[in-house]
Design an enzyme around this catalytic site. Sequence first.
Site, PDB file in Angstrom:
ATOM      1  N   HIS A 102       0.326  -1.695   0.375  1.00  0.00           N
ATOM      2  CA  HIS A 102       1.013  -2.005   1.633  1.00  0.00           C
ATOM      3  C   HIS A 102      -0.032  -1.802   2.728  1.00  0.00           C
ATOM      4  O   HIS A 102      -0.915  -0.951   2.575  1.00  0.00           O
ATOM      5  CB  HIS A 102       2.143  -1.024   1.938  1.00  0.00           C
ATOM      6  CG  HIS A 102       3.206  -0.887   0.900  1.00  0.00           C
ATOM      7  ND1 HIS A 102       3.050  -0.136  -0.228  1.00  0.00           N
ATOM      8  CD2 HIS A 102       4.464  -1.377   0.855  1.00  0.00           C
ATOM      9  CE1 HIS A 102       4.165  -0.166  -0.938  1.00  0.00           C
ATOM     10  NE2 HIS A 102       5.046  -0.924  -0.312  1.00  0.00           N
ATOM     11  N   ASP A 105      -0.752   1.767   3.508  1.00  0.00           N
ATOM     12  CA  ASP A 105      -1.408   2.594   2.478  1.00  0.00           C
ATOM     13  C   ASP A 105      -2.910   2.625   2.716  1.00  0.00           C
ATOM     14  O   ASP A 105      -3.587   3.569   2.317  1.00  0.00           O
ATOM     15  CB  ASP A 105      -1.209   2.031   1.067  1.00  0.00           C
ATOM     16  CG  ASP A 105       0.233   1.796   0.727  1.00  0.00           C
ATOM     17  OD1 ASP A 105       1.078   2.570   1.194  1.00  0.00           O
ATOM     18  OD2 ASP A 105       0.515   0.820  -0.006  1.00  0.00           O
ATOM     19  N   GLU A 269      10.609  -4.798 -11.290  1.00  0.00           N
ATOM     20  CA  GLU A 269      10.276  -3.381 -11.500  1.00  0.00           C
ATOM     21  C   GLU A 269      11.298  -2.764 -12.451  1.00  0.00           C
ATOM     22  O   GLU A 269      12.515  -2.890 -12.247  1.00  0.00           O
ATOM     23  CB  GLU A 269      10.262  -2.643 -10.160  1.00  0.00           C
ATOM     24  CG  GLU A 269      10.013  -1.153 -10.329  1.00  0.00           C
ATOM     25  CD  GLU A 269       9.600  -0.451  -9.053  1.00  0.00           C
ATOM     26  OE1 GLU A 269       8.933  -1.068  -8.212  1.00  0.00           O
ATOM     27  OE2 GLU A 269       9.957   0.722  -8.909  1.00  0.00           O
TER      28      GLU A 269
HETATM   29  C1  XUL Z   1       9.984   0.740  -3.790  1.00  0.00           C
HETATM   30  C2  XUL Z   1       8.978  -0.150  -4.360  1.00  0.00           C
HETATM   31  C3  XUL Z   1       7.899  -0.592  -3.438  1.00  0.00           C
HETATM   32  C4  XUL Z   1       7.442  -1.991  -3.686  1.00  0.00           C
HETATM   33  C5  XUL Z   1       6.472  -2.527  -2.670  1.00  0.00           C
HETATM   34  O1  XUL Z   1      10.991   1.108  -4.652  1.00  0.00           O
HETATM   35  O2  XUL Z   1       9.015  -0.443  -5.526  1.00  0.00           O
HETATM   36  O3  XUL Z   1       6.841   0.296  -3.521  1.00  0.00           O
HETATM   37  O4  XUL Z   1       6.850  -2.113  -4.939  1.00  0.00           O
HETATM   38  O5  XUL Z   1       6.933  -2.448  -1.379  1.00  0.00           O
HETATM   39 CO    CO Z   2       7.780  -1.572  -6.761  1.00  0.00          CO
END
Ligand code: XUL
Ligand code: CO
Length: 441
Positions: A102, A105, A269
Amino acid sequence: MEYFPFVKSVQYKGPTSTEPFAFKYYDANRIVLGKPMKDWMPFAMAWWHNLGAAGTDMFGGNTMDKSWGVDKEKDPMGYAKAKVDAGFEFMQKMGIEYYCFHDVDLVPECDDITVMYQRLDEIGDYLLKKQQKTGIKLLWSTANAFGHRRFMNGAGSSNSAEVYCFAAAQIKKALELCVKLGGKGYVFWGGREGYETLLNTDVKFEQENIANLMRCARDYGRKIGFKGDFYIEPKPKEPTKHQYDFDAATAIGFLRQYGLDKDFKMNIEANHATLAGHTFEHELRISAMNGMLGSIDANEGDMLLGWDVDRFPANVYSATFAMLEVIKAGGLTGGFNFDAKNRRASNTYEDMFKAFVLGMDTFALGLLNAEALIKDGRIDKFVEGRYASFKTGIGAKIRDHSATLEDLAAHALEAKVCEDPGSGDEEELQEILNQVMFGKK
Ligand code: XUL
Ligand code: CO
């Protein structure tokens, strides 16, 4: 300066090795189903967790030292550069070829966006030089449009046009960095793109605005030469109670509704999948069958906890199911970003390496198991056979859409009583899975 002097490079030593800083299963150049392991699984390091997260939780402060030897308040750019140095040393020693970030970061966040722009331009130049020297590449970048207080009511979904513009300004710079660093993707994770109560929220209005922000980002990205994929990373909740990108099916529907489906794919994810009440492989399947499986945030939830814990992947069953989906989709255009962090009490630099060894070995086992299951063939054969009644006769007419409702009803009336559809055979399939995974003992 060397940050991690206790390890030179993490190498494949094989399944009998007892060395902590060695791969037991991840053998980067081993050919699996026609290509090297590392090409099935382009691993990436998440800047925020690995170089930033210092073990803080709701009940206590840091347990780890992620200062990289610099006082961040006194010397923000010195800190940012030390972080780059530590990150590249880590990736080189781990054999990781990609990273993700990000904007905030990379450099310490501050209120003044013009200062942020200067800081990001400077660190962008520094990163580019490091990339050229090491061959390490950017997997994806994103803008953090959820952390700063201005985003308390969302970014694209904010009630304030001023806030909306600040989100746009951050996205613009994060996209420019992505292009400058040759990133493969650009991620939208809508952390606060959702709502707490309908009493104060116009859902349709907010969703239209989010889509418009994505459209603007797409247009600007293409204008400045971004050729990669935009990704939505679905998550059902946390921090917002109702998040708009609930899961892959919801996000795909949204993209189609607003004409964004040609430029966007999913970044799936694992822990977000389980928060949505799905499995990781379910989300991968839904994305892949819609031609929208782009990238993976590799981590793991804790089924006893109802929030996002971002553990390093250790569950070999889950990794096996995930790799089956990835293989059947023909691989990813993106990669495997370890959006994962050490546990609060795993607080040494050694633990950072051990976590990546665990994660990479888990996916290597998943890949090898998936290969074995495909070669074994019994499960695939079972699934194919399960739909055999659609191969001929009335079933074939259903598939080619040549039968009407009357035809289908006439078929049933002729048969009078319905045939049993056959066992789902779940237990036998589980037994095959275990047999293939664990073999001779
Ligand atoms: C939050 C998450 C984030 C994204 C990117 O749960 O997964 O870190 O991957 O913004
Ligand atoms: Co994520």
